[in-house]
Design an enzyme around this catalytic site. Structure first.
Site, mmCIF file in Angstrom:
data_model
loop_
_atom_site.group_PDB
_atom_site.id
_atom_site.type_symbol
_atom_site.label_atom_id
_atom_site.label_comp_id
_atom_site.label_asym_id
_atom_site.label_seq_id
_atom_site.Cartn_x
_atom_site.Cartn_y
_atom_site.Cartn_z
ATOM 1 C CB SER A 72 -0.905 0.007 1.235
ATOM 2 O OG SER A 72 -1.585 1.252 1.364
ATOM 3 C CG HIS A 73 0.449 4.570 -2.599
ATOM 4 N ND1 HIS A 73 -0.074 3.538 -3.338
ATOM 5 C CD2 HIS A 73 1.130 5.349 -3.477
ATOM 6 C CE1 HIS A 73 0.262 3.688 -4.617
ATOM 7 N NE2 HIS A 73 0.993 4.778 -4.725
ATOM 8 C CB SER A 74 -1.092 4.312 3.838
ATOM 9 O OG SER A 74 -1.208 4.365 5.242
ATOM 10 C CB SER A 87 2.270 4.460 -8.414
ATOM 11 O OG SER A 87 1.762 4.713 -7.126
#
Length: 229
Positions: A11-13, A73
Site C-alpha cells: 500500500s501507499h500507506s 503506482s
C-alpha cells in the site's frame, strides 16, 4: 494442515498495509501476512526495497508468495520487483485490496496453493456485487423432499457473522468434502458469509444436499448458536 502461501500487502500507506495485515491475521492465524506500505521514512509512497525484502523473507521460509496492491503506482513497483526476481512461486494478482487480502488469507489457511489463493482474491469483489438468494428452506432440522438437510441457528456473536466468526465458520465448512451453505451462500467462503450482513440474533439456515456433510451442518449450527468469537 500445511500452509504453503504467504501474503505481501503493498500500500501507499504503512498504516493501511499494517492494519489490513492485522485484520487478515485475525481470520487466518497460521498464514504469514507481511505489510509493505509507505516509503522507508514512513511517508506516503511505495518502496522497492520494502517489497523485495517482504517477498524474500517469505520465500526464505519455503512459502509461495501472493502479492496484492492498493493503487496503480504500487502495481508498477511490484511489477519491477517481480521482473528482477523471476520467481514462478511469486504471484501478483490484480484484485480488490481489502476483500482480496481477506479472501486470499482464508484460502491459504485452508491449504490452497498460491494460484487458488490468487483466484480467491480476484473473485472476492464479485461476491459483493452479485445478489445472493437468502430465502430460507422450509422447516428447520429436517431433510426436505428434494434431499436438502438443514438446520436453523440463531446467531449468538455480538459481531454477527462478520470478521472472525465468519472465518471460523468457513474453516469448519472447509473440513468437509462437499457443499454446505448458510442462507444459500457457500459456507466455506468467508466473503460470501460476510456479504450476507447477518447480525446478532438473526436466524440463519445451514444446509447441504450431501449426506457426508450432515455432521458439518450440525457442527456449524451448534457453533453459531454457542458463539464463535
Amino acid at each position: 494442515m500445511s500452509i504453503s502461501v504467504g501474503l505481501v500487502l503493498v500500500s501507499h500507506s504503512d498504516q493501511i498495509a499494517s492494519g489490513l495485515a492485522e485484520l487478515a491475521g485475525q481470520m487466518a492465524a497460521d498464514v504469514k501476512v507481511v505489510p509493505a506500505g509507505g516509503l522507508d521514512d514512513g511517508s506516503i509512497g511505495t518502496s522497492y526495497e520494502k517489497i523485495e525484502n517482504a517477498i524474500t523473507s517469505l520465500r526464505s521460509e519455503g512459502l509461495s508468495v501472493l502479492v496484492l496492491t492498493d493503487l496503480g503506482s504500487a502495481t508498477m513497483t511490484v511489477e519491477a520487483v517481480l521482473e528482477t526476481l523471476e520467481d514462478r512461486e511469486v504471484v501478483f494478482e490484480d484484485a480488490p485490496f481489502l476483500e482480496g487480502a481477506i479472501a486470499a488469507a482464508v484460502a491459504a489457511q485452508q491449504g490452497d496453493d498460491v494460484w487458488a489463493a490468487a483466484g480467491a482474491a480476484s473473485g472476492a469483489a464479485a461476491i459483493f456485487i452479485d445478489k445472493l438468494d437468502t430465502t430460507p428452506a422450509p422447516e428447520s432440522g429436517s431433510e426436505t423432499t428434494d434431499g436438502v438437510f438443514k438446520r436453523e441457528a440463531v446467531v449468538a456473536d455480538e459481531a454477527g457473522l462478520h470478521a472472525r466468526p465468519a472465518a471460523q465458520v468457513a474453516a469448519l465448512a472447509g473440513q468437509y468434502d462437499g457443499e454446505i451453505f448458510i442462507n444459500d451462500a457457500e459456507a466455506d467462503s468467508i466473503m460470501s458469509i460476510m456479504a450476507l450482513g447477518i447480525k446478532q440474533g438473526e436466524t440463519v439456515v445451514v444446509s447441504t444436499k450431501d449426506p457426508k456433510c450432515w455432521a458439518g451442518v450440525d457442527k456449524i449450527a451448534d457453533a453459531i448458536e454457542a458463539g464463535l468469537d
